[in-house]
Design a protein around this motif. Structure first.
Motif, mmCIF file in Angstrom:
data_model
loop_
_atom_site.group_PDB
_atom_site.id
_atom_site.type_symbol
_atom_site.label_atom_id
_atom_site.label_comp_id
_atom_site.label_asym_id
_atom_site.label_seq_id
_atom_site.Cartn_x
_atom_site.Cartn_y
_atom_site.Cartn_z
ATOM 1 N N PHE A 185 -11.496 -69.529 32.362
ATOM 2 C CA PHE A 185 -10.356 -69.977 33.158
ATOM 3 C C PHE A 185 -9.497 -70.937 32.351
ATOM 4 C CE2 PHE A 185 -8.423 -72.923 36.285
ATOM 5 C CZ PHE A 185 -7.610 -72.002 36.941
ATOM 6 N N ASP A 186 -10.150 -71.818 31.591
ATOM 7 C CA ASP A 186 -9.433 -72.765 30.743
ATOM 8 C C ASP A 186 -8.585 -72.022 29.702
ATOM 9 O OD1 ASP A 186 -9.095 -75.620 29.876
ATOM 10 O OD2 ASP A 186 -9.957 -74.832 28.037
ATOM 11 N N VAL A 187 -9.188 -71.012 29.069
ATOM 12 C CA VAL A 187 -8.465 -70.210 28.075
ATOM 13 C C VAL A 187 -7.312 -69.470 28.736
ATOM 14 C CG1 VAL A 187 -8.647 -68.251 26.507
ATOM 15 C CG2 VAL A 187 -10.479 -69.949 26.574
ATOM 16 N N TYR A 188 -7.565 -68.894 29.912
ATOM 17 C CA TYR A 188 -6.533 -68.139 30.645
ATOM 18 C C TYR A 188 -5.325 -69.015 30.954
ATOM 19 C CZ TYR A 188 -4.198 -66.190 34.753
ATOM 20 O OH TYR A 188 -3.256 -65.758 35.646
ATOM 21 N N VAL A 189 -5.574 -70.209 31.474
ATOM 22 C CA VAL A 189 -4.475 -71.102 31.851
ATOM 23 C C VAL A 189 -3.697 -71.543 30.607
ATOM 24 C CG1 VAL A 189 -3.890 -73.361 32.813
ATOM 25 C CG2 VAL A 189 -5.570 -71.921 33.968
ATOM 26 N N LYS A 190 -4.412 -71.907 29.541
ATOM 27 C CA LYS A 190 -3.737 -72.357 28.324
ATOM 28 C C LYS A 190 -2.934 -71.230 27.683
ATOM 29 C CE LYS A 190 -6.896 -76.158 27.322
ATOM 30 N NZ LYS A 190 -8.008 -76.675 26.499
ATOM 31 N N LYS A 191 -3.490 -70.019 27.711
ATOM 32 C CA LYS A 191 -2.767 -68.868 27.160
ATOM 33 C C LYS A 191 -1.495 -68.612 27.964
ATOM 34 C CE LYS A 191 -3.441 -64.001 25.861
ATOM 35 N NZ LYS A 191 -2.410 -63.349 26.677
ATOM 36 N N MET A 192 -1.589 -68.717 29.295
ATOM 37 C CA MET A 192 -0.424 -68.514 30.146
ATOM 38 C C MET A 192 0.653 -69.558 29.858
ATOM 39 S SD MET A 192 -0.381 -68.193 34.302
ATOM 40 C CE MET A 192 -0.999 -69.873 34.527
ATOM 41 N N LEU A 193 0.240 -70.808 29.657
ATOM 42 C CA LEU A 193 1.192 -71.870 29.349
ATOM 43 C C LEU A 193 1.852 -71.665 27.987
ATOM 44 C CD1 LEU A 193 -0.805 -74.988 30.633
ATOM 45 C CD2 LEU A 193 1.198 -73.939 31.705
ATOM 46 N N ILE A 194 1.054 -71.249 27.011
ATOM 47 C CA ILE A 194 1.597 -70.977 25.671
ATOM 48 C C ILE A 194 2.635 -69.865 25.744
ATOM 49 C CG2 ILE A 194 1.047 -70.067 23.371
ATOM 50 C CD1 ILE A 194 -1.700 -71.489 23.676
ATOM 51 N N GLU A 195 2.308 -68.791 26.459
ATOM 52 C CA GLU A 195 3.243 -67.669 26.587
ATOM 53 C C GLU A 195 4.526 -68.099 27.283
ATOM 54 O OE1 GLU A 195 0.033 -63.968 26.744
ATOM 55 O OE2 GLU A 195 0.711 -64.894 28.607
ATOM 56 N N GLN A 196 4.416 -68.978 28.296
ATOM 57 C CA GLN A 196 5.595 -69.468 28.991
ATOM 58 C C GLN A 196 6.480 -70.290 28.055
ATOM 59 O OE1 GLN A 196 6.686 -68.889 32.321
ATOM 60 N NE2 GLN A 196 8.498 -69.698 31.273
ATOM 61 N N MET A 197 5.854 -71.129 27.219
ATOM 62 C CA MET A 197 6.623 -71.935 26.268
ATOM 63 C C MET A 197 7.323 -71.049 25.241
ATOM 64 S SD MET A 197 4.423 -75.428 25.619
ATOM 65 C CE MET A 197 2.792 -74.693 25.489
ATOM 66 N N ILE A 198 6.650 -69.991 24.822
ATOM 67 C CA ILE A 198 7.264 -69.069 23.862
ATOM 68 C C ILE A 198 8.416 -68.322 24.508
ATOM 69 C CG2 ILE A 198 6.879 -66.977 22.488
ATOM 70 C CD1 ILE A 198 4.074 -68.034 21.890
ATOM 71 N N ASP A 199 8.238 -67.907 25.769
ATOM 72 C CA ASP A 199 9.330 -67.250 26.498
ATOM 73 C C ASP A 199 10.526 -68.184 26.620
ATOM 74 O OD1 ASP A 199 7.868 -64.935 26.784
ATOM 75 O OD2 ASP A 199 7.185 -65.400 28.819
ATOM 76 N N ASP A 200 10.260 -69.458 26.920
ATOM 77 C CA ASP A 200 11.337 -70.443 27.022
ATOM 78 C C ASP A 200 12.020 -70.632 25.679
ATOM 79 O OD1 ASP A 200 10.711 -70.784 29.680
ATOM 80 O OD2 ASP A 200 9.574 -72.650 29.379
ATOM 81 N N LEU A 201 11.213 -70.663 24.613
ATOM 82 C CA LEU A 201 11.768 -70.799 23.266
ATOM 83 C C LEU A 201 12.663 -69.620 22.936
ATOM 84 C CD1 LEU A 201 11.799 -72.175 20.439
ATOM 85 C CD2 LEU A 201 9.777 -70.814 19.881
ATOM 86 N N ARG A 202 12.195 -68.423 23.274
ATOM 87 C CA ARG A 202 12.966 -67.215 23.009
ATOM 88 C C ARG A 202 14.296 -67.230 23.772
ATOM 89 N NH1 ARG A 202 9.233 -63.433 24.450
ATOM 90 N NH2 ARG A 202 8.303 -63.478 22.369
#
Length: 207
Positions: free
Chosen positions: A177-194
């Motif tokens: 669950f910890d990995v899932y949440v962190k991965k989701m947050l990372i992907e969101q930050m990358i989407d925002d960056l894009r």
């Protein structure tokens, strides 16, 4: 079903204690050919293998990274120190991010800082980032032990023969669950960056 959870957490802690990173001073300052690159990466990152026969990087992987614009093309079939730094970043990112996400993240770095003559270059960026990560080992060990203790408090009323396995399952679920949440947050930050930079994933140019 007998599972020695204490032995498992001991092995995890031991492995985490041995985690290191490729130090910038260990990276050759001379250009390397493909075989030398794969040999170097294999030796430096062997500790991160799951199985002994796993390959850290292959020629096919490296060629594909260059083809997909993740890695600048080699010069006269030789790879510089900067190429190796980018490959190390790719190696860690590829376990959790898509090729497209890695392009978005690394593209601006390689465009601006690859072969840079400025004080801030890929080597200094790599040094700062990885020295920071190395300093997190103790905090990570503490966090894992806390989650382990939480998992040990579950399934107290389960059949005795299944209790250890179910506790291990709880521990794995907590970590997942910890990995899932962190991965989701990372992907969101990358989407925002894009979206913010409007950066072309092929990182040849900005739109």
């Amino acid at each position: 079903m007998s599972v020695n959870t204490e032995s498992i957490i001991h092995n995890i802690m031991e492995r985490i204690s041995g985690i290191g990173y490729v130090k910038p001073e260990d990276i050759p300052n001379i250009d390397l050919y493909m075989d030398q690159v794969t040999t170097f990466m294999e030796a430096q990152l062997a500790h991160s293998k799951r199985y002994k026969d796993d390959k850290i990087l292959t020629k096919t992987m490296i060629n594909n990274y260059a083809k997909n614009n993740l890695l600048p093309s080699p010069e006269k079939k030789r790879y510089s120190k900067e190429h190796l730094l980018v490959l190390i970043f790719i190696y860690y990112f590829k376990n959790i991010l898509s090729i497209n996400d890695i392009q978005t993240l690394l593209g601006p770095l390689t465009d601006k800082y690859f072969k840079s003559d400025e004080n801030l270059d890929l080597t200094s960026i790599y040094t700062e980032v990885f020295s920071m990560e190395k300093g997190q080992i103790e905090a990570l060990q503490k966090e894992l032990l806390e989650r382990y203790e939480i998992a040990q408090g579950t399934f107290k009323d389960a059949p005795e023969e299944d209790r250890d396995f179910l506790k291990l399952f709880s521990f794995i679920c907590l970590l997942s669950f910890d990995v899932y949440v962190k991965k989701m947050l990372i992907e969101q930050m990358i989407d925002d960056l894009r979206a913010t930079t409007d950066y072309d994933p092929k990182h040849k140019s900005k739109k």
